[in-house]
Design a protein around this motif. Structure first.
Motif, PDB file in Angstrom:
ATOM      1  N   ARG A 159       0.988  -1.294  -0.032  1.00  0.00           N
ATOM      2  CA  ARG A 159       0.118  -0.129   0.038  1.00  0.00           C
ATOM      3  C   ARG A 159       0.990   1.346   0.052  1.00  0.00           C
ATOM      4  NH1 ARG A 159      -2.557  -0.950   4.419  1.00  0.00           N
ATOM      5  NH2 ARG A 159      -3.821  -2.201   3.613  1.00  0.00           N
ATOM      6  N   LYS A 160       2.110   1.214   0.893  1.00  0.00           N
ATOM      7  CA  LYS A 160       2.935   2.308   0.726  1.00  0.00           C
ATOM      8  C   LYS A 160       3.642   2.605  -0.416  1.00  0.00           C
ATOM      9  CE  LYS A 160       7.255   3.485   3.042  1.00  0.00           C
ATOM     10  NZ  LYS A 160       8.223   3.027   4.108  1.00  0.00           N
ATOM     11  N   HIS A 161       4.176   1.429  -1.105  1.00  0.00           N
ATOM     12  CA  HIS A 161       4.936   1.849  -2.188  1.00  0.00           C
ATOM     13  C   HIS A 161       3.943   1.924  -3.497  1.00  0.00           C
ATOM     14  CE1 HIS A 161       8.622   0.791  -0.399  1.00  0.00           C
ATOM     15  NE2 HIS A 161       8.249  -0.190   0.111  1.00  0.00           N
ATOM     16  N   SER A 162       2.918   1.456  -3.296  1.00  0.00           N
ATOM     17  CA  SER A 162       2.126   1.638  -4.639  1.00  0.00           C
ATOM     18  C   SER A 162       1.845   3.342  -4.921  1.00  0.00           C
ATOM     19  CB  SER A 162       0.601   0.982  -4.310  1.00  0.00           C
ATOM     20  OG  SER A 162       0.945  -0.461  -4.407  1.00  0.00           O
ATOM     21  N   LYS A 163       1.847   3.933  -3.829  1.00  0.00           N
ATOM     22  CA  LYS A 163       1.360   5.526  -4.137  1.00  0.00           C
ATOM     23  C   LYS A 163       2.542   6.048  -4.613  1.00  0.00           C
ATOM     24  CE  LYS A 163      -1.152   5.349   0.553  1.00  0.00           C
ATOM     25  NZ  LYS A 163      -1.298   6.005   2.004  1.00  0.00           N
ATOM     26  N   THR A 164       3.703   5.696  -4.613  1.00  0.00           N
ATOM     27  CA  THR A 164       4.871   6.415  -5.377  1.00  0.00           C
ATOM     28  C   THR A 164       5.316   5.799  -6.501  1.00  0.00           C
ATOM     29  OG1 THR A 164       6.413   5.451  -3.741  1.00  0.00           O
ATOM     30  CG2 THR A 164       5.532   7.803  -2.998  1.00  0.00           C
ATOM     31  N   LEU A 165       5.319   4.320  -6.481  1.00  0.00           N
ATOM     32  CA  LEU A 165       5.791   3.634  -7.580  1.00  0.00           C
ATOM     33  C   LEU A 165       4.842   3.075  -8.572  1.00  0.00           C
ATOM     34  CD1 LEU A 165       8.439   1.523  -5.281  1.00  0.00           C
ATOM     35  CD2 LEU A 165       8.835   3.691  -6.684  1.00  0.00           C
ATOM     36  N   GLY A 166       3.820   2.792  -8.251  1.00  0.00           N
ATOM     37  CA  GLY A 166       2.685   2.138  -8.824  1.00  0.00           C
ATOM     38  C   GLY A 166       2.639   0.595  -8.698  1.00  0.00           C
ATOM     39  N   SER A 167       1.618   0.068  -8.851  1.00  0.00           N
ATOM     40  CA  SER A 167       1.409  -1.250  -8.381  1.00  0.00           C
ATOM     41  C   SER A 167       2.533  -2.325  -8.880  1.00  0.00           C
ATOM     42  CB  SER A 167       0.044  -1.712  -8.940  1.00  0.00           C
ATOM     43  OG  SER A 167      -0.118  -1.883 -10.349  1.00  0.00           O
ATOM     44  N   PHE A 168       2.852  -2.204 -10.131  1.00  0.00           N
ATOM     45  CA  PHE A 168       3.778  -3.144 -10.590  1.00  0.00           C
ATOM     46  C   PHE A 168       5.216  -2.990  -9.994  1.00  0.00           C
ATOM     47  CE2 PHE A 168       7.560  -4.413 -13.614  1.00  0.00           C
ATOM     48  CZ  PHE A 168       7.127  -5.613 -13.758  1.00  0.00           C
ATOM     49  N   SER A 169       5.721  -1.648  -9.772  1.00  0.00           N
ATOM     50  CA  SER A 169       6.995  -1.573  -9.235  1.00  0.00           C
ATOM     51  C   SER A 169       7.004  -1.938  -7.760  1.00  0.00           C
ATOM     52  CB  SER A 169       7.509  -0.098  -9.472  1.00  0.00           C
ATOM     53  OG  SER A 169       7.761  -0.148 -10.806  1.00  0.00           O
ATOM     54  N   ALA A 170       5.885  -1.738  -7.226  1.00  0.00           N
ATOM     55  CA  ALA A 170       5.537  -1.895  -5.627  1.00  0.00           C
ATOM     56  C   ALA A 170       5.804  -3.543  -5.488  1.00  0.00           C
ATOM     57  CB  ALA A 170       4.310  -1.447  -5.137  1.00  0.00           C
ATOM     58  N   TRP A 171       5.074  -4.258  -6.163  1.00  0.00           N
ATOM     59  CA  TRP A 171       5.183  -5.468  -6.105  1.00  0.00           C
ATOM     60  C   TRP A 171       6.581  -5.960  -6.327  1.00  0.00           C
ATOM     61  CZ3 TRP A 171       1.209  -9.067  -5.023  1.00  0.00           C
ATOM     62  CH2 TRP A 171       1.595 -10.447  -5.245  1.00  0.00           C
ATOM     63  N   ASN A 172       7.356  -5.634  -7.358  1.00  0.00           N
ATOM     64  CA  ASN A 172       8.509  -5.918  -7.538  1.00  0.00           C
ATOM     65  C   ASN A 172       9.472  -5.557  -6.260  1.00  0.00           C
ATOM     66  OD1 ASN A 172      10.897  -7.128  -8.990  1.00  0.00           O
ATOM     67  ND2 ASN A 172      11.264  -5.240  -9.668  1.00  0.00           N
ATOM     68  N   ARG A 173       9.224  -4.455  -5.543  1.00  0.00           N
ATOM     69  CA  ARG A 173       9.844  -4.068  -4.548  1.00  0.00           C
ATOM     70  C   ARG A 173       9.731  -4.937  -3.275  1.00  0.00           C
ATOM     71  NH1 ARG A 173      11.481   1.155  -2.208  1.00  0.00           N
ATOM     72  NH2 ARG A 173      12.076   1.708  -4.399  1.00  0.00           N
ATOM     73  N   CYS A 174       8.658  -5.501  -3.124  1.00  0.00           N
ATOM     74  CA  CYS A 174       8.179  -6.406  -2.170  1.00  0.00           C
ATOM     75  C   CYS A 174       8.398  -7.955  -2.562  1.00  0.00           C
ATOM     76  CB  CYS A 174       6.941  -6.016  -1.573  1.00  0.00           C
ATOM     77  SG  CYS A 174       6.746  -4.419  -1.013  1.00  0.00           S
ATOM     78  N   LEU A 175       8.948  -8.370  -3.667  1.00  0.00           N
ATOM     79  CA  LEU A 175       8.695  -9.459  -4.176  1.00  0.00           C
ATOM     80  C   LEU A 175       9.379 -10.674  -3.186  1.00  0.00           C
ATOM     81  CD1 LEU A 175       8.181 -11.336  -6.411  1.00  0.00           C
ATOM     82  CD2 LEU A 175      10.085 -10.970  -7.727  1.00  0.00           C
ATOM     83  N   ASN A 176      10.628 -10.463  -2.532  1.00  0.00           N
ATOM     84  CA  ASN A 176      11.191 -11.534  -1.686  1.00  0.00           C
ATOM     85  C   ASN A 176      10.427 -11.586  -0.563  1.00  0.00           C
ATOM     86  OD1 ASN A 176      13.372 -12.013  -3.562  1.00  0.00           O
ATOM     87  ND2 ASN A 176      14.662 -10.465  -2.429  1.00  0.00           N
ATOM     88  N   HIS A 177       9.518 -10.441  -0.147  1.00  0.00           N
ATOM     89  CA  HIS A 177       8.851 -10.561   1.338  1.00  0.00           C
ATOM     90  C   HIS A 177       7.683 -11.541   0.932  1.00  0.00           C
ATOM     91  CE1 HIS A 177       6.623  -7.976   4.400  1.00  0.00           C
ATOM     92  NE2 HIS A 177       6.149  -9.472   4.450  1.00  0.00           N
ATOM     93  N   LEU A 178       6.894 -11.314  -0.317  1.00  0.00           N
ATOM     94  CA  LEU A 178       5.769 -11.928  -0.856  1.00  0.00           C
ATOM     95  C   LEU A 178       6.217 -13.496  -1.090  1.00  0.00           C
ATOM     96  CD1 LEU A 178       4.501  -9.301  -3.625  1.00  0.00           C
ATOM     97  CD2 LEU A 178       3.616  -9.899  -1.311  1.00  0.00           C
ATOM     98  N   LEU A 179       7.390 -13.845  -1.558  1.00  0.00           N
ATOM     99  CA  LEU A 179       7.969 -15.180  -1.811  1.00  0.00           C
ATOM    100  C   LEU A 179       7.780 -15.777  -0.447  1.00  0.00           C
ATOM    101  CD1 LEU A 179      10.487 -14.970  -4.581  1.00  0.00           C
ATOM    102  CD2 LEU A 179       7.995 -15.463  -4.747  1.00  0.00           C
ATOM    103  N   THR A 180       8.490 -14.993   0.601  1.00  0.00           N
ATOM    104  CA  THR A 180       8.580 -15.696   2.011  1.00  0.00           C
ATOM    105  C   THR A 180       7.207 -15.963   2.530  1.00  0.00           C
ATOM    106  OG1 THR A 180      10.411 -14.554   2.413  1.00  0.00           O
ATOM    107  CG2 THR A 180       9.492 -15.492   4.278  1.00  0.00           C
ATOM    108  N   LEU A 181       6.165 -14.992   2.459  1.00  0.00           N
ATOM    109  CA  LEU A 181       5.083 -15.167   2.914  1.00  0.00           C
ATOM    110  C   LEU A 181       4.326 -16.354   2.297  1.00  0.00           C
ATOM    111  CD1 LEU A 181       2.251 -14.171   3.969  1.00  0.00           C
ATOM    112  CD2 LEU A 181       1.921 -12.742   1.834  1.00  0.00           C
ATOM    113  N   ALA A 182       4.505 -16.705   1.103  1.00  0.00           N
ATOM    114  CA  ALA A 182       3.736 -17.945   0.492  1.00  0.00           C
ATOM    115  C   ALA A 182       4.283 -18.988   0.813  1.00  0.00           C
ATOM    116  CB  ALA A 182       3.989 -17.686  -1.078  1.00  0.00           C
TER     117      ALA A 182
END
Length: 662
Positions: free
Chosen positions: A529-552
């Motif tokens: 939510r924080k990064h989407s405001k400044t980077l857009g949804s795609f770049s925000a997802w990429n910024r958090c990608l390792n976090h998301l993989l660990t979550l899964a």
């Protein structure tokens, strides 16, 4: 050679020539490696050594009924697997040799498949429709014979030819001839790595964009991705049909019994009836009808048919892990090296380092077994009910388990090879072929990194629905509780509890797993939510990608543990239940210890508790070692499947030494 010279010097420190007695003693010493000294007093030597290596604790002997445990593990489809094993045992000419050329392997694999169907009477396609669980049991069994055979069978009965991401292949309806015209518009749309395409295949199911002509200014309408049955070779001559271009993908890292090819289509005409019309149909006059209102829903439904491949790979990967673990553990039980002064050498599985490598892996094999059985049951239920919510649940669960299990197995095969030292490097002992043939499981039916992102995306979707008051399916149900319980401030008293009873309490273990997943989910949602405001949804997802993989991965581990705990409780045999509880505790606590930093950072586990978990993991590994033989025997893998000489149930070394020429 250097190692042999070094060891020789340790036995004979003198520079003087060796006398007859010394030589005889050395020969007896070498022979002891090939013929293990039987433990005295019911295994007292091994236990004594294990006590010394495992920190001095004594474990009460645990009796395991191998037969009862095996019956519980293998379930109702044990008979069909035995039928597969018996057929190949009676046909040694169909067993894959260690060294075989690519072309010969392909032909042998075809003979194996034809023999399975025509001679043994195994009907995989019928099982896919009538009883998917039975089909997956067959797939596991034939994969044990040769992983190439398991994959070839899966491809043969699914006709799959797919490149759905960014699909460009076109299927344009021609109302003048009542045909579809299949075209590959550019090199980027070539269908790659299609099993059976290079040599044996006669048909392919091709995913393509359905294009319909219209009478308005647009000219044509794109109706989205659909599936078409396309003949690629003449049924009589086996020649490639006009408009079809086939290229052999050649020699691969593994699975060379499967003839992978690349396909290009140049204005290939097929009858309108060759459209697989479950989710959308075209009439003779070119009108389109579908029970699903949008392209996205039809696309999702079409992709849902690929779930079976992920279920099969998850289930089969566990079978490969069982084989690798069985080989490594049986070798480690037989192989003796060093020991206390003036006493017989001890089994290398009595060393804590070897237990650390192999016992959590054995526990994981059991955990994955029950988790994938659950997945197969959910998939079978989905195929019968056609329930949309259940289909979504199975889609996410199959993606996560396929990614997690195949990645773990791939790493474990290498660990098993290393655990067997130089003998693990011999091709006859199978680790090389298992590693090479299984490696592509991490890419089949979706790259593992991509699949884990799908799981993370689905978790975030469920997280949002929770706050909108939506319902959650069973697999995700714990998230409802997690927002209220698992994310509350850790109890400073509970964080310090370190008794063995507490640490082995299934509720503590499950709470710990789910707490970690819930924190990762909440923090991922906040970061996105924080990064989407400044980077857009795609770049925000990429910024958090390792976090998301660990979550899964964390979520999938929570599901695995929950199913393992449930399987322990449901086991009817008391001795088997006790053994499974021990193995389940090792799986849970080993996973908590491997991510102890996460728990320490939020004070979920105090330092003294973390230390207690570490010590208990070592002790549980030692306890599991004491029943490791029974646990791998309960997999009930015949010698036909393990095949490695160092993994034979008896006379292992004599077979191995004969193989290498002694």
């Amino acid at each position: 050679m250097a190692a042999a010279q070094e060891r020789s010097q340790s036995w004979n420190q003198s520079d003087e020539p060796e006398d007859q007695a010394t030589v005889a003693r050395r020969i007896r010493r070498l022979t002891s490696h090939l013929t293990p000294v039987p433990p005295s007093n019911g295994g007292g030597t091994a236990l004594m050594a294990a006590e010394g290596c495992a920190g001095g604790k004594k474990a009460a002997a645990m009796a395991v009924d191998e037969a009862a445990l095996s019956v519980y593990m293998r379930g109702k489809h044990r008979d069909i697997q035995e039928k597969v094993y018996e057929y190949f045992k009676a046909r040694p000419d169909l067993q894959t040799p260690i060294e075989i050329s690519k072309d010969d392997h392909r032909e042998l694999c075809l003979k194996q498949l034809l023999g399975l169907v025509r001679e043994a009477g195994i009907r995989p396609f019928r099982y896919v429709v009538e009883d998917p669980a039975k089909y997956f049991a067959v797939a596991e069994a034939v994969g044990g014979i040769d992983i190439s055979l398991g994959i070839k069978m899966g491809v043969q009965y699914r006709y799959l030819c797919s490149n759905v991401q960014g699909l460009q292949t076109l299927a344009t309806f021609d109302p003048m001839t009542d045909e579809f015209v299949i075209d590959t518009p550019n090199d980027g749309a070539i269908k790659w790595w299609i099993g059976n395409a290079a040599v044996h295949g006669k048909f392919a199911t091709v995913f393509a964009r359905l294009i319909l002509p219209t009478h308005d200014t647009k000219g044509v309408t794109d109706m989205g991705v659909h599936a078409f049955v396309v003949p690629i070779r003449d049924l009589k001559t086996h020649g490639v049909l006009p408009g079809i271009e086939i290229h052999d993908c050649g020699h691969k890292v593994g699975l060379n019994g499967v003839d992978n090819g690349a396909l290009r289509f140049r204005s290939v005409r097929i009858p309108r009836d060759n459209l697989l019309n479950r989710f959308g149909d075209v009439s003779r006059d070119g009108r389109y009808t579908s029970s699903l209102p949008t392209i996205n829903k039809r696309f999702a439904a079409t992709l849902g048919e690929l779930v079976g491949g992920r279920v099969g790979l998850s289930y089969s990967s566990v079978g490969v892990l069982k084989i690798a673990a069985t080989i490594a553990i049986r070798y480690s039980l037989l192989r003796q090296q060093f020991g206390p002064p003036k006493q017989p050498e001890i089994s290398i599985l009595d060393y804590q380092s070897q237990q650390h490598k192999l016992m959590p892996m054995l526990a994981s094999a059991y955990a994955f077994h029950f988790a994938t059985l659950h997945l197969v049951d959910k998939y079978s239920e989905m195929k019968k009910s056609h329930d949309d919510e259940l289909a979504g649940d199975v889609h996410a669960l199959s993606a996560g388990l396929k990614a997690y299990v195949t990645s773990y197995t791939a790493k474990s095969i290498s660990v098993c090879r290393e655990a067997c030292g130089g003998h693990g490097y011999a091709a006859v002992n199978r680790f090389g072929s298992l590693r090479n043939d299984h490696d592509i499981f991490q890419t089949f039916e979706g790259d593992n990194t991509v699949l884990l992102q799908q799981v993370a995306g689905d978790l975030l979707k469920r997280y949002q629905e929770k706050f909108k008051g939506g319902t959650l399916s069973v697999t995700w149900n714990y998230l409802k509780v997690s927002m209220n319980t698992y994310l509350s401030q850790p109890n400073p008293v509970t964080a310090r509890w370190e008794s063995e009873d507490h640490l082995r309490d299934p509720q503590f273990q499950l709470d710990a797993f789910r707490y970690r997943t819930s924190r990762l989910l909440q923090s991922a949602a906040m970061r996105l939510r924080k990064h989407s405001k400044t980077l857009g949804s795609f770049s925000a997802w990429n910024r958090c990608l390792n976090h998301l993989l660990t979550l899964a991965e964390s979520h999938i581990e929570s599901v695995i543990l929950a199913k393992f705990i449930g399987a322990v409780k449901s086991c009817p045999d008391e001795k088997s239940r006790a053994a499974l509880k021990l193995v389940c505790d090792l799986y849970a606590l080993d996973r908590i210890w491997k991510d102890i930093g996460t728990y320490r950072n939020v004070d979920y586990v105090a330092p003294n508790k973390a230390k207690a978990i570490h010590k208990l993991v070592d002790y549980l590994s030692f306890q599991v070692r004491n029943i490791a033989k029974e646990l791998v025997n309960a997999f009930d893998l015949p010698d036909l499947i393990t095949r490695a000489p160092i993994a034979m149930k008896s006379e292992a070394y004599s077979q191995y030494t004969q193989y290498v020429g002694f």
